[in-house]
Design an enzyme around this catalytic site. Structure first.
Site, mmCIF file in Angstrom:
data_model
loop_
_atom_site.group_PDB
_atom_site.id
_atom_site.type_symbol
_atom_site.label_atom_id
_atom_site.label_comp_id
_atom_site.label_asym_id
_atom_site.label_seq_id
_atom_site.Cartn_x
_atom_site.Cartn_y
_atom_site.Cartn_z
ATOM 1 N N LYS A 11 -29.932 -62.279 62.499
ATOM 2 C CA LYS A 11 -30.156 -62.925 63.792
ATOM 3 C C LYS A 11 -29.456 -62.142 64.907
ATOM 4 O O LYS A 11 -28.664 -61.233 64.630
ATOM 5 C CB LYS A 11 -29.631 -64.360 63.732
ATOM 6 N N TYR A 51 -40.270 -70.948 63.178
ATOM 7 C CA TYR A 51 -39.466 -72.162 63.037
ATOM 8 C C TYR A 51 -40.281 -73.441 63.247
ATOM 9 O O TYR A 51 -39.716 -74.476 63.568
ATOM 10 C CB TYR A 51 -38.293 -72.124 64.025
ATOM 11 N N ASN A 114 -24.892 -68.245 62.731
ATOM 12 C CA ASN A 114 -24.629 -68.037 61.307
ATOM 13 C C ASN A 114 -25.212 -66.745 60.739
ATOM 14 O O ASN A 114 -25.445 -66.614 59.561
ATOM 15 C CB ASN A 114 -25.043 -69.263 60.484
ATOM 16 N N HIS A 117 -30.940 -65.417 58.531
ATOM 17 C CA HIS A 117 -31.927 -66.383 58.042
ATOM 18 C C HIS A 117 -32.395 -65.866 56.694
ATOM 19 O O HIS A 117 -32.544 -64.652 56.502
ATOM 20 C CB HIS A 117 -33.128 -66.461 58.991
ATOM 21 N N GLU A 128 -43.487 -66.240 55.715
ATOM 22 C CA GLU A 128 -42.644 -65.486 56.648
ATOM 23 C C GLU A 128 -42.933 -63.990 56.577
ATOM 24 O O GLU A 128 -42.986 -63.305 57.610
ATOM 25 C CB GLU A 128 -41.166 -65.776 56.360
#
Length: 151
Positions: A11, A51, A114, A117, A128
């Protein structure tokens, strides 16, 4: 156990903090084979597709805005139980609940920052991968295969 592919994305926080190489290194050292890699600034529409399952959540607009704030690095890793093991390597979504040796346990403190992904199911990994790599993946034989797998 099965050979499968998983989608792992660094990310914007992980890219900005210079963690891409460390994350790639962990998957390589584990024995997974890299078959897709790209840096992208995907845009709002692309992120909303990625998402879509979270679109009803209150945090969705902030997530999209954050994910659109800088480049991401998308990867496809291939190997035995890649989805499940990839998730274990990443650690819990909440970094404070992650094992210290996991990626999130080592590099993150906040859920909203975080670092990575990772696909949560084989089916989602396939979706994905199609979304992020419409051009397809690389197919190659690793010289290390017989040193990673018994059969």
């Amino acid at each position: 156990m099965s050979t499968e592919q998983t989608y792992i994305m660094v990310k914007p926080d992980g890219v900005q903090r210079g963690l891409v190489g460390d994350i790639i290194s962990r998957f390589e050292k584990r024995g997974y084979k890299l078959v897709g890699l790209k840096m992208a600034t995907p845009g709002k529409d692309h992120l909303e597709k990625h998402y879509a399952d979270l679109s009803s959540k209150a945090f969705f607009p902030g997530l999209i805005s954050y994910m659109n704030s800088g480049p991401v690095v998308g990867m496809v890793w291939e190997g035995r139980d890649a989805v499940k093991t990839g998730r274990v390597m990443l650690g819990a979504t909440d970094p404070l609940k992650s094992d210290p040796g996991s990626i999130r346990g080592a590099y993150a403190l906040e859920v909203g920052r975080n670092v990575c992904h990772g696909s949560d199911t084989v089916e989602n990994a396939q979706k994905e991968i199609k979304l992020w790599f419409p051009e397809g993946l690389n197919s190659w034989t690793s010289a290390a295969y017989n040193w990673v797998y018994e059969k």
